[in-house]
Design a protein around this motif. Sequence first.
Motif, PDB file in Angstrom:
ATOM      1  N   ILE A  55      17.864  -2.245 -61.653  1.00 38.62           N
ATOM      2  CA  ILE A  55      17.600  -3.663 -61.928  1.00 38.62           C
ATOM      3  C   ILE A  55      18.070  -4.484 -60.729  1.00 38.62           C
ATOM      4  CG2 ILE A  55      18.056  -5.599 -63.464  1.00 38.62           C
ATOM      5  CD1 ILE A  55      18.509  -3.681 -65.729  1.00 38.62           C
ATOM      6  N   ASN A  56      17.149  -5.135 -60.054  1.00 39.80           N
ATOM      7  CA  ASN A  56      17.484  -5.902 -58.850  1.00 39.80           C
ATOM      8  C   ASN A  56      17.070  -7.353 -58.983  1.00 39.80           C
ATOM      9  OD1 ASN A  56      18.559  -3.768 -57.295  1.00 39.80           O
ATOM     10  ND2 ASN A  56      16.497  -3.076 -56.750  1.00 39.80           N
ATOM     11  N   SER A  57      17.671  -8.199 -58.105  1.00 41.96           N
ATOM     12  CA  SER A  57      17.316  -9.623 -58.137  1.00 41.96           C
ATOM     13  C   SER A  57      16.074  -9.922 -57.306  1.00 41.96           C
ATOM     14  CB  SER A  57      18.479 -10.459 -57.611  1.00 41.96           C
ATOM     15  OG  SER A  57      18.638 -10.257 -56.209  1.00 41.96           O
ATOM     16  N   ASP A  58      15.877  -9.188 -56.195  1.00 39.50           N
ATOM     17  CA  ASP A  58      14.852  -9.546 -55.207  1.00 39.50           C
ATOM     18  C   ASP A  58      15.113 -10.977 -54.721  1.00 39.50           C
ATOM     19  OD1 ASP A  58      12.629  -9.546 -53.562  1.00 39.50           O
ATOM     20  OD2 ASP A  58      11.152  -9.324 -55.166  1.00 39.50           O
ATOM     21  N   ALA A  59      16.396 -11.292 -54.512  1.00 40.46           N
ATOM     22  CA  ALA A  59      16.787 -12.654 -54.139  1.00 40.46           C
ATOM     23  C   ALA A  59      16.234 -13.022 -52.767  1.00 40.46           C
ATOM     24  CB  ALA A  59      18.307 -12.764 -54.120  1.00 40.46           C
ATOM     25  N   HIS A  60      15.672 -14.217 -52.666  1.00 40.68           N
ATOM     26  CA  HIS A  60      15.261 -14.761 -51.376  1.00 40.68           C
ATOM     27  C   HIS A  60      16.150 -15.950 -50.984  1.00 40.68           C
ATOM     28  CE1 HIS A  60      11.802 -12.165 -51.959  1.00 40.68           C
ATOM     29  NE2 HIS A  60      11.369 -12.449 -50.754  1.00 40.68           N
ATOM     30  N   THR A  61      17.124 -16.261 -51.835  1.00 38.06           N
ATOM     31  CA  THR A  61      18.162 -17.245 -51.486  1.00 38.06           C
ATOM     32  C   THR A  61      19.496 -16.669 -51.957  1.00 38.06           C
ATOM     33  OG1 THR A  61      18.389 -18.477 -53.546  1.00 38.06           O
ATOM     34  CG2 THR A  61      16.545 -19.083 -52.159  1.00 38.06           C
ATOM     35  N   PRO A  62      20.600 -17.039 -51.271  1.00 39.46           N
ATOM     36  CA  PRO A  62      21.908 -16.513 -51.674  1.00 39.46           C
ATOM     37  C   PRO A  62      22.223 -16.822 -53.138  1.00 39.46           C
ATOM     38  CG  PRO A  62      22.057 -17.593 -49.541  1.00 39.46           C
ATOM     39  CD  PRO A  62      20.674 -17.849 -50.043  1.00 39.46           C
ATOM     40  N   ARG A  63      21.760 -17.976 -53.585  1.00 44.02           N
ATOM     41  CA  ARG A  63      22.018 -18.390 -54.966  1.00 44.02           C
ATOM     42  C   ARG A  63      21.510 -17.369 -55.989  1.00 44.02           C
ATOM     43  NH1 ARG A  63      18.974 -22.929 -54.855  1.00 44.02           N
ATOM     44  NH2 ARG A  63      17.283 -21.811 -55.864  1.00 44.02           N
ATOM     45  N   ASP A  64      20.453 -16.677 -55.639  1.00 47.77           N
ATOM     46  CA  ASP A  64      19.846 -15.734 -56.591  1.00 47.77           C
ATOM     47  C   ASP A  64      20.409 -14.317 -56.498  1.00 47.77           C
ATOM     48  OD1 ASP A  64      18.235 -17.699 -57.586  1.00 47.77           O
ATOM     49  OD2 ASP A  64      16.557 -17.263 -56.243  1.00 47.77           O
ATOM     50  N   VAL A  65      21.281 -14.086 -55.530  1.00 50.64           N
ATOM     51  CA  VAL A  65      21.856 -12.735 -55.408  1.00 50.64           C
ATOM     52  C   VAL A  65      22.570 -12.371 -56.709  1.00 50.64           C
ATOM     53  CG1 VAL A  65      23.636 -11.369 -54.248  1.00 50.64           C
ATOM     54  CG2 VAL A  65      22.075 -12.790 -52.893  1.00 50.64           C
ATOM     55  N   GLY A  66      22.263 -11.211 -57.224  1.00 49.97           N
ATOM     56  CA  GLY A  66      22.918 -10.738 -58.451  1.00 49.97           C
ATOM     57  C   GLY A  66      22.406 -11.376 -59.725  1.00 49.97           C
ATOM     58  N   ASP A  67      21.424 -12.252 -59.610  1.00 49.45           N
ATOM     59  CA  ASP A  67      20.865 -12.881 -60.818  1.00 49.45           C
ATOM     60  C   ASP A  67      19.820 -11.934 -61.414  1.00 49.45           C
ATOM     61  OD1 ASP A  67      19.837 -14.328 -62.827  1.00 49.45           O
ATOM     62  OD2 ASP A  67      19.294 -16.095 -61.653  1.00 49.45           O
ATOM     63  N   VAL A  68      20.274 -11.114 -62.313  1.00 47.66           N
ATOM     64  CA  VAL A  68      19.397 -10.086 -62.867  1.00 47.66           C
ATOM     65  C   VAL A  68      19.223 -10.239 -64.381  1.00 47.66           C
ATOM     66  CG1 VAL A  68      19.802  -8.379 -61.054  1.00 47.66           C
ATOM     67  CG2 VAL A  68      21.388  -8.509 -62.965  1.00 47.66           C
ATOM     68  N   ALA A  69      19.480 -11.464 -64.857  1.00 50.03           N
ATOM     69  CA  ALA A  69      19.443 -11.701 -66.308  1.00 50.03           C
ATOM     70  C   ALA A  69      18.093 -11.303 -66.911  1.00 50.03           C
ATOM     71  CB  ALA A  69      19.732 -13.176 -66.585  1.00 50.03           C
ATOM     72  N   ARG A  70      17.040 -11.673 -66.207  1.00 53.13           N
ATOM     73  CA  ARG A  70      15.707 -11.375 -66.748  1.00 53.13           C
ATOM     74  C   ARG A  70      15.478  -9.862 -66.839  1.00 53.13           C
ATOM     75  NH1 ARG A  70      10.560 -14.918 -65.236  1.00 53.13           N
ATOM     76  NH2 ARG A  70      10.901 -14.330 -63.092  1.00 53.13           N
ATOM     77  N   GLY A  71      15.930  -9.141 -65.814  1.00 48.58           N
ATOM     78  CA  GLY A  71      15.784  -7.686 -65.805  1.00 48.58           C
ATOM     79  C   GLY A  71      16.587  -7.028 -66.918  1.00 48.58           C
ATOM     80  N   ILE A  72      17.797  -7.514 -67.119  1.00 46.48           N
ATOM     81  CA  ILE A  72      18.647  -6.937 -68.176  1.00 46.48           C
ATOM     82  C   ILE A  72      18.011  -7.172 -69.552  1.00 46.48           C
ATOM     83  CG2 ILE A  72      20.860  -7.142 -69.383  1.00 46.48           C
ATOM     84  CD1 ILE A  72      22.202  -7.692 -66.722  1.00 46.48           C
ATOM     85  N   ALA A  73      17.521  -8.412 -69.734  1.00 50.19           N
ATOM     86  CA  ALA A  73      16.907  -8.746 -71.025  1.00 50.19           C
ATOM     87  C   ALA A  73      15.746  -7.799 -71.331  1.00 50.19           C
ATOM     88  CB  ALA A  73      16.430 -10.192 -71.018  1.00 50.19           C
TER      89      ALA A  73
END
Length: 244
Positions: free
Chosen positions: A208-226
Amino acid sequence: MNIFADYHTHTIYSHGKGTIEDNVKAAVNIGLEEIAITDHGPANIGVGIKVYDLKKIKEDIRQCRKNYPGIKILLGIEANVTGLDGTLDIPKSLYKDLDILLVGLHPFVKPASLKDGYNLFIKNQIGKIYSPWSQKARDTNTKALVEAIYKNKIDIITHPGLKVSIDTRELARAAVKRGTALEINSSHGYLSEEYIKIARKEGVKFVINSDAHTPRDVGDVARGIALAEKTGLTHTDIINAKKD
Ligand SMILES: [Zn+2]
Ligand SMILES: [Zn+2]
């Protein structure tokens, strides 16, 4: 479910907004144990890394490892498939330093040859407007990804099926044989429960990854976990998850 690593993040070296250090800092702040820097391969038109930046990328990573010893920092790339035979766009000067290899099918990529361009990219575009071609495109996409899995030691296939149709079952079978994980991508809302169920039946591991394109989104994997939890996956199915 506790995600301890984000193995898919972009920086200014492709078309992300933050520096490598910005992403590392963001990861440290939210308590991740590992982060991978995985900018787009050079064949990605308009957004890929510049081969002349590789030295700088390696140097940035080296500095960050020194300054942030509490987190494991992986040098990676989200490589592109540029040939029907599974050829990837990994620069030779990066290959030996790679800690992690991600591969994704993207629609706008410089092909290895004209024939590859026709098969991998033109067919997909035609398939979108002329349905008899969509199955043809799907077969070609799947073949190219499966070949890439057999030819290279790939850790993760990113966002399977995003914008480019693939046969999940066939992809999952190859991934199982080669120990490649399939991504549950938290940035793109395209993923279905169906995809996870089909792949899981083959016994594949997910990430499960964020695919973050901004630092703010790093580690934001809520959607993947859900999505993972909705389909009944547990931490044992996911390479970057541990028990709460
Ligand atoms: Zn991108
Ligand atoms: Zn991608």
